[in-house]
Design a protein around this motif. Sequence first.
Motif, mmCIF file in Angstrom:
data_model
loop_
_atom_site.group_PDB
_atom_site.id
_atom_site.type_symbol
_atom_site.label_atom_id
_atom_site.label_comp_id
_atom_site.label_asym_id
_atom_site.label_seq_id
_atom_site.Cartn_x
_atom_site.Cartn_y
_atom_site.Cartn_z
ATOM 1 N N THR A 1 46.097 38.707 1.168
ATOM 2 C CA THR A 1 47.122 38.057 0.346
ATOM 3 C C THR A 1 48.470 38.743 0.541
ATOM 4 O O THR A 1 49.513 38.083 0.700
ATOM 5 N N VAL A 2 48.438 40.065 0.571
ATOM 6 C CA VAL A 2 49.695 40.804 0.713
ATOM 7 C C VAL A 2 50.245 40.694 2.149
ATOM 8 O O VAL A 2 51.461 40.609 2.351
ATOM 9 N N ILE A 3 49.362 40.641 3.111
ATOM 10 C CA ILE A 3 49.839 40.436 4.492
ATOM 11 C C ILE A 3 50.526 39.069 4.586
ATOM 12 O O ILE A 3 51.567 38.917 5.233
ATOM 13 N N PHE A 4 49.967 38.074 3.895
ATOM 14 C CA PHE A 4 50.596 36.742 3.886
ATOM 15 C C PHE A 4 51.997 36.825 3.256
ATOM 16 O O PHE A 4 52.953 36.237 3.757
ATOM 17 N N VAL A 5 52.107 37.563 2.164
ATOM 18 C CA VAL A 5 53.414 37.743 1.507
ATOM 19 C C VAL A 5 54.411 38.370 2.475
ATOM 20 O O VAL A 5 55.562 37.928 2.598
ATOM 21 N N GLU A 6 53.952 39.397 3.179
ATOM 22 C CA GLU A 6 54.845 40.077 4.130
ATOM 23 C C GLU A 6 55.332 39.095 5.208
ATOM 24 O O GLU A 6 56.498 39.127 5.604
ATOM 25 N N GLU A 7 54.447 38.209 5.640
ATOM 26 C CA GLU A 7 54.844 37.209 6.648
ATOM 27 C C GLU A 7 55.878 36.244 6.085
ATOM 28 O O GLU A 7 56.829 35.857 6.770
ATOM 29 N N MET A 8 55.686 35.826 4.831
ATOM 30 C CA MET A 8 56.667 34.914 4.207
ATOM 31 C C MET A 8 58.033 35.586 4.107
ATOM 32 O O MET A 8 59.066 34.983 4.377
ATOM 33 N N LEU A 9 58.009 36.859 3.714
ATOM 34 C CA LEU A 9 59.283 37.574 3.567
ATOM 35 C C LEU A 9 59.921 37.807 4.931
ATOM 36 O O LEU A 9 61.138 37.694 5.091
ATOM 37 N N LYS B 1 47.323 47.389 -0.697
ATOM 38 C CA LYS B 1 48.077 46.982 0.507
ATOM 39 C C LYS B 1 49.579 46.912 0.219
ATOM 40 O O LYS B 1 50.402 47.300 1.059
ATOM 41 N N ALA B 2 49.941 46.464 -0.984
ATOM 42 C CA ALA B 2 51.369 46.413 -1.333
ATOM 43 C C ALA B 2 51.961 47.822 -1.261
ATOM 44 O O ALA B 2 53.065 48.018 -0.738
ATOM 45 N N ALA B 3 51.210 48.816 -1.751
ATOM 46 C CA ALA B 3 51.701 50.207 -1.705
ATOM 47 C C ALA B 3 51.840 50.667 -0.253
ATOM 48 O O ALA B 3 52.824 51.314 0.108
ATOM 49 N N GLN B 4 50.870 50.289 0.589
ATOM 50 C CA GLN B 4 50.943 50.693 2.001
ATOM 51 C C GLN B 4 52.174 50.113 2.686
ATOM 52 O O GLN B 4 52.701 50.678 3.633
ATOM 53 N N LEU B 5 52.637 48.961 2.202
ATOM 54 C CA LEU B 5 53.798 48.315 2.824
ATOM 55 C C LEU B 5 55.106 48.649 2.096
ATOM 56 O O LEU B 5 56.121 47.983 2.297
ATOM 57 N N GLY B 6 55.061 49.669 1.234
ATOM 58 C CA GLY B 6 56.303 50.159 0.622
ATOM 59 C C GLY B 6 56.640 49.549 -0.723
ATOM 60 O O GLY B 6 57.686 49.831 -1.295
ATOM 61 N N PHE C 1 36.910 50.311 11.033
ATOM 62 C CA PHE C 1 37.846 49.827 10.009
ATOM 63 C C PHE C 1 39.130 49.319 10.661
ATOM 64 O O PHE C 1 39.619 48.231 10.339
ATOM 65 N N ALA C 2 39.658 50.116 11.611
ATOM 66 C CA ALA C 2 40.940 49.751 12.230
ATOM 67 C C ALA C 2 40.831 48.412 12.969
ATOM 68 O O ALA C 2 41.710 47.542 12.855
ATOM 69 N N GLN C 3 39.731 48.249 13.699
ATOM 70 C CA GLN C 3 39.524 47.015 14.464
ATOM 71 C C GLN C 3 39.408 45.812 13.513
ATOM 72 O O GLN C 3 40.010 44.758 13.742
ATOM 73 N N SER C 4 38.677 45.996 12.424
ATOM 74 C CA SER C 4 38.468 44.901 11.475
ATOM 75 C C SER C 4 39.769 44.553 10.760
ATOM 76 O O SER C 4 40.084 43.385 10.524
ATOM 77 N N GLU C 5 40.534 45.595 10.424
ATOM 78 C CA GLU C 5 41.787 45.351 9.709
ATOM 79 C C GLU C 5 42.801 44.642 10.605
ATOM 80 O O GLU C 5 43.536 43.756 10.166
ATOM 81 N N GLU C 6 42.815 45.022 11.873
ATOM 82 C CA GLU C 6 43.752 44.361 12.790
ATOM 83 C C GLU C 6 43.370 42.884 12.957
ATOM 84 O O GLU C 6 44.222 42.001 13.012
ATOM 85 N N LYS C 7 42.065 42.630 13.003
ATOM 86 C CA LYS C 7 41.596 41.240 13.132
ATOM 87 C C LYS C 7 42.010 40.437 11.893
ATOM 88 O O LYS C 7 42.473 39.288 12.007
ATOM 89 N N LEU C 8 41.860 41.040 10.710
ATOM 90 C CA LEU C 8 42.273 40.366 9.475
ATOM 91 C C LEU C 8 43.774 40.050 9.518
ATOM 92 O O LEU C 8 44.192 38.926 9.190
ATOM 93 N N ALA C 9 44.578 41.032 9.924
ATOM 94 C CA ALA C 9 46.034 40.830 9.964
ATOM 95 C C ALA C 9 46.385 39.699 10.931
ATOM 96 O O ALA C 9 47.233 38.841 10.639
ATOM 97 N N GLU C 10 45.688 39.687 12.063
ATOM 98 C CA GLU C 10 45.912 38.641 13.075
ATOM 99 C C GLU C 10 45.601 37.257 12.477
ATOM 100 O O GLU C 10 46.357 36.304 12.639
#
Length: 474
Positions: free
Chosen positions: A243-251, A278-283, A421-430
Amino acid sequence: MVHASPFRGPSGSGGPLSAAALGTGTSSVLDETLEPVYQEVLARNPGELEFHQAVREVLESLGPVVAKHPEYAEAAIIERLCEPERQIIFRVPWTDDSGQVRINRGFRVQFNSALGPFKGGIRFHPSVYLGIIKFLGFEQIFKNALSGMPIGGGKGGSDFNPRGRSNAEVMRFCQSFMTELHRHVGEYTDVPAGDTGVGEREIGYMFGQYKRIANSYESGVLTGKGLGIGGARVRREATGYGTVIFVEEMLKAKGTSLDGRRGVVSGSGNVAIYAIEKAAQLGGTCVACSDSDGIVVDEAGIDLELLKQVKEVERGRLTSYAERRGSARYIEDGRIWEVPCDVALPCATQNELNHADAMALARNGCVVVAEGANMPTTPDGVRVLMDAGVLFAPGKAANAGGVATSALEMQQNASRDSWSFAQSEEKLAEIMRAIHERCADTAAEYGSPGNYVAGANIAGFKQVADAMLALGVI
Ligand code: NDP
């Protein structure tokens, strides 16, 4: 700041709410070819208000699509989409710790399998009835299509209330639930997962019972499993992170970002916790969250470790968070959407953000609302936000990361593999970036640039409709 909780039904739990209570009264006009389809849905599914709402919200976007594609009407695609392929309702008897026999009702609605096996979570909450499971199952069809994974849509649940129940009671309930459900699910048939009230613990108990009955370790029959029993990394985090990755894309599309933004998140369960993370990780900094009793406002930023300890480890209430955190205020029955923020993430339940809440958000300068929960914003709330120029991400796009990662779990189970974890997270972001792009492009193609509701509904619908055409009248 103190108002009555929007969550409670007339009797404090359970059962459908009235349209007035849902805040779903106002609506825009449907395309003239779609109005009779909607009227038929109302007539065939009396009293199922959340289902009516979910159907209407999709149909409102489809006018330009049916105008451009008469083949959908000729094959009665929309009428078929609104009728589940199969609906199962069953008795779930179990014994509580005092030896008393209890009865709950179980549901599984297998809505549409044009794209793949039915896929969608199981919800345990006292408000569950057929109308809620059907709304969730209907939404799931389009969400799963948008995820780009080969999965159809379904949903299940029970009016069982896990709150205050011992571990042993929850286990006995889950075993009884699966004793009936097992004959309807399977890797190629229907693959349930978690939802409200159903997390790794409950999935584990259900998988255990399935394995025992089937005498077969079929990991692919359920997703959301713990890591030690065939679960996938990042599934726990996926819905909130996505959800937060989607927000980052909109912004990003507006030339800005989450960095330095102030967020408010409703709920304090699985989706809410990992959205805050995730919001905290993105600042960003989330300063408020809630449960069904009240809200916590923590101007220093929500302390994630403490929140996880209270909610995931102790299964406690937010009062306990506030007691242990000097910077936090607890407001019983507080209205979370009146806490000023740049980014609002409804991550609790359906129809939790209404017209008045949307007005408060817009008035306080909110720039983005993204639905981590399913259908948390009432139709009149959505209208207020969009009219005010607030970026709005509907749940079927913004929270699709959960089911997408469930499909990755199925993939890993089928290949006896386990990704990092890293591989799965990158796939999710993609996947989330692709969903964002698809919604934005489709909205522009159909004459509503920037309208993620139209983009998500049209893109999801077209994919399922084309598959249904290819499969013939079944
Ligand atoms: P959890 O059970 O982990 O947490 C739900 C949170 O919302 C709790 O804080 C709960 O408060 C509150 N809440 C839920 N329902 C109600 C209600 N009817 N009235 C009042 N408060 C309520 O659920 P999830 O975080 O998994 O799910 C939250 C939302 O996200 C749901 O809409 C779900 O359908 C959606 N979703 C979940 C996905 C997932 O992967 N888990 C995937 C996609 C969507 P309390 O503890 O007081 O009940």
